[in-house]
Design an enzyme around this catalytic site. Structure first.
Site, PDB file in Angstrom:
ATOM      1  N   ILE A   1     -15.776  29.738 -49.958  1.00  0.00           N
ATOM      2  CA  ILE A   1     -15.285  29.489 -48.697  1.00  0.00           C
ATOM      3  C   ILE A   1     -14.353  28.607 -48.282  1.00  0.00           C
ATOM      4  CG2 ILE A   1     -15.556  32.221 -47.984  1.00  0.00           C
ATOM      5  CD1 ILE A   1     -17.553  30.444 -46.341  1.00  0.00           C
ATOM      6  N   THR A   2     -13.899  28.027 -49.583  1.00  0.00           N
ATOM      7  CA  THR A   2     -13.457  26.655 -48.883  1.00  0.00           C
ATOM      8  C   THR A   2     -11.966  26.894 -48.975  1.00  0.00           C
ATOM      9  OG1 THR A   2     -13.246  25.348 -50.420  1.00  0.00           O
ATOM     10  CG2 THR A   2     -15.414  24.754 -49.476  1.00  0.00           C
ATOM     11  N   CYS A   3     -11.267  28.046 -49.640  1.00  0.00           N
ATOM     12  CA  CYS A   3      -9.954  27.859 -49.617  1.00  0.00           C
ATOM     13  C   CYS A   3      -9.461  26.626 -50.711  1.00  0.00           C
ATOM     14  CB  CYS A   3      -9.371  28.217 -48.039  1.00  0.00           C
ATOM     15  SG  CYS A   3      -9.604  29.095 -47.291  1.00  0.00           S
ATOM     16  N   ASP A   4     -10.502  26.156 -51.316  1.00  0.00           N
ATOM     17  CA  ASP A   4      -8.861  24.896 -52.269  1.00  0.00           C
ATOM     18  C   ASP A   4      -9.327  25.420 -53.340  1.00  0.00           C
ATOM     19  OD1 ASP A   4      -9.808  22.927 -54.058  1.00  0.00           O
ATOM     20  OD2 ASP A   4     -10.214  21.872 -52.430  1.00  0.00           O
TER      21      ASP A   4
END
Ligand SMILES: *Cc1c(COP(=O)(O)O)cnc(C)c1O
Length: 648
Positions: A511-514
């Protein structure tokens, strides 16, 4: 590879699928080391001590119990029984090897604290390890300070490696005087003077060791820590200089240990034998030089079979613990016997092999982005360039005999249309249509691949591109740093629904969107798989759980606060009277915790946000009641877990 081929599983119809098929598909029998298996009901189980017997406990039921108590995902489960079993296995294997080859020395293991420094781990290891006089290895002053609080067994060793300042040396010397077998290992030529100076000053005779830099090359990811270029250890000439200096200063009688470390996760037993041979030669020469010696410390390197292939692949190893012990004992024993040298006590600093199995990370899937596997073309745009018509033509004429050609054509026209869009010659609508159509074509091609006798590599790769994204409630950077940093493989699989055929091919995203926050390398019977088979889930279902196994070594404290996602919840689990007991619960970081790590003061944050809200009230943007609500959410957010919280 020795693991069974599982490609036949693809053709097992869903109706005939069994939990055993899942066990084979995910290879759990190969990497699970008998600690983990799949029950007939389709759940992953862990083997825990239950009084005098062992019970297979479904991890899903452990998780249910935690959720009832309000512990949220992600959660790290620690199973102390597995840690105890590994310590026993290592020590018993050395005992057996020593007895089998009539070796005259002893074995004394030490646990290298850096591999997992958590207090619970050090407590478990020192308490359980006492029966084997299992010691500790400290690579820094903080680790020595932690070790001295927990390890008070006078028959165990406390090995001090790493860079040492005066305070480190004084502590080590004083602990020696207090009765502990603390050995100061010289890693750099410059250290000796300081050690002698402090020993003189305090009037304490130290136990000394030297760390050798071996020439033997080892394979594996971490090989740089050994060999000629290693930053640590003394070269042959530096060892001789040290010996001369010890003789001159009257400290040669303190030299008791030779240490080497090949690096972690050495997959090939041959490299281990070679290094042991080279080190034993050095050991023999040190005895001949007049040092008392007595201990040969073989460092770490004992590998874990993460992918279960039992090969010299970096995520695996081509030997068992027993073979490792037998080989070390044999090489050291035979080499010493041939030179008429007394057999030394063998120390190993095995870290990874001792703690890897101990912890399991469990997280739930929050969302899925499906790869569109529909054959229906989208609604065509009103205007169509000839290039777009060509693409449509490809889509309508796919044939099994020309899949590669169809794919090449589709790629060519799609790229052309993109190019034309950049130059303003086709509209976004046309480009969107072309891209959609392209994936329709890819879908049709991948469906027909099974009809081919030989699948060209490029087309085979398409399979792994036509996967779903499963979004997991975790941070790779926090919980699986080695997966991100050095492409370390960990066994990963759903912990339930295993009697059901997993029909989706997925890549896991955190869920870091990285864009680096994803896992697309999975253990596989051949090399590495780029997708993981998973089960379809309903849109609102956030209860599907994934386990990442063998994460007890190196993962827990290397993690970082990427996107300010903090430490996860941690729970120790064991059985009492057949029921799971949750102990050593450590709540994960709250949002306020992680913000304060980066110098925000939660009180000040509330103050600043409140004055912003008050201004909004004054200028009529929100009502006083809305201010009350938003302040409540803000405070609640600060106190909450950094991960996605579900209302339960
Ligand atoms: C890291 C390290 C170890 C542990 O190695 P493993 O492969 O995890 O067993 C042992 N000794 C030293 C000096 C180390 O740096």
């Amino acid at each position: 590879m020795s693991t069974p081929d599982t490609s036949h599983l693809e053709s097992v119809p869903a109706s005939a699928w069994s939990a055993d098929d899942s066990a084979a598909l995910y290879g759990i029998t190969d990497w699970g080391n008998n600690f983990f298996s799949v029950s007939d009901a389709g759940e992953v189980t862990v083997r825990l001590r239950d009084g005098k017997k062992r019970s297979e406990v479904p991890i899903a039921s452990i998780i249910d119990g935690l959720r009832d108590r309000g512990t949220d995902f992600p959660v790290l489960l620690r199973f102390r029984d597995l840690l105890h079993d590994r310590i026993s296995e290592l020590n018993q294997s050395f005992r057996t090897a020593i007895a089998d080859s009539n070796y005259q020395g002893d074995y004394r293991g030490v646990y290298p604290i850096k591999v997992n420094q958590q207090r619970q781990v050090i407590e478990e290891i020192t308490a359980f390890g006492k029966r084997f006089h299992y010691g500790l290895e400290a690579g820094s002053k903080p680790e020595l300070i932690a070790a001295l609080a927990h390890m008070h067994d006078e028959e165990a060793y406390l090995i001090c490696n790493g860079y040492k300042d005066e305070e480190f040396i004084d502590l080590a010397l004083t602990a020696r005087k207090m009765g502990l077998q603390v050995i100061i290992v010289l890693e750099m030529p410059s250290e000796l003077n300081l050690v002698i100076e402090r020993a003189e000053k305090l009037g304490i005779r130290p136990l000394l060791g030297v760390r050798a830099r071996l020439a033997t090359k080892s394979e594996g990811k971490w090989q740089e820590s050994a060999g000629d270029k290693s930053v640590f250890g003394l070269s042959a000439s530096q060892i001789i200089e040290t010996v001369d200096q010890l003789k001159e200063s009257g400290y040669i009688d303190c030299l008791t240990l030779l240490h080497y470390h090949q690096g972690s996760q050495i997959p090939n037993i041959r490299a281990i034998r070679e290094a042991a041979t080279e080190a034993t030669r050095m050991y023999i020469d040190l005895v001949k030089e007049g040092a008392p010696m007595g201990i040969l410390d073989t460092g770490g390197g004992l590998a874990v079979d993460y992918d279960g292939s039992h090969t010299d692949f970096p995520a695996s190893c081509n030997y068992t613990i027993s073979e490792y012990c037998a080989d070390l004992v044999e090489v050291i024993g035979q080499t010493c016997t041939a030179e008429n040298i007394e057999h030394p006590t063998i120390i190993s600093e095995s870290g990874r092999a001792v703690v890897a199995y101990y912890s399991v990370l469990v997280f739930n899937i929050l969302d899925v982005t499906k790869f569109q596997l529909d054959d229906t073309p989208p609604t065509p745009p009103a205007t169509m360039s000839p290039t777009l018509k060509n693409l449509i033509d490809v889509a309508e004429n796919i044939s099994t005999d020309s899949l590669q050609e169809n794919f090449n054509d589709a790629t060519y026209y799609r790229d052309q249309i993109r190019e034309m869009h950049v130059h303003g010659r086709v509209s976004l609508r046309e480009r969107g249509y072309a891209e959609h159509l392209f994936w329709n074509i890819v879908t049709k091609i991948t469906r027909r691949l099974s009809e081919l006798e030989f699948v060209p590599e490029e087309l085979a790769e398409l399979r792994s591109q036509t996967h779903d994204y499963y979004y997991g409630n975790f941070s790779l950077f926090q919980s699986l740093p080695d997966s991100w940093a050095i492409d370390q493989l960990f066994p990963i699989m759903p912990i339930h629904r295993l009697a059901e055929k997993p029909t989706q091919q997925a890549v896991l995203a955190d869920i870091t969107c990285d864009c680096d926050g994803k896992i697309d390398r999975f253990v596989d019977r051949r090399d590495v798989a780029h997708t993981l088979p998973l089960h379809p889930i309903q849109p609102d279902d956030t209860g599907y759980c994934i386990g990442v196994f063998l994460v007890g070594a190196y993962q827990e404290t290397l993690g970082d606060l990427h996107n300010l996602l903090g430490d996860t919840n941690v729970v120790g689990v064991h059985l009492e009277n057949g029921k799971p007991v949750y102990s050593h619960e450590v709540e994960g970081d709250t949002v306020a915790d992680v913000l304060s790590y980066v110098e925000y003061e939660p009180k000040v944050l509330v103050e600043k946000f409140r004055s912003f809200a008050e201004n909004a009230v004054n200028s009529g943007k929100i009502t006083p009641r809305e201010r009350k609500e938003v302040m409540k959410s803000y405070r609640h957010g600060l106190d909450g877990y950094t991960y996605f919280e579900s209302d339960i």
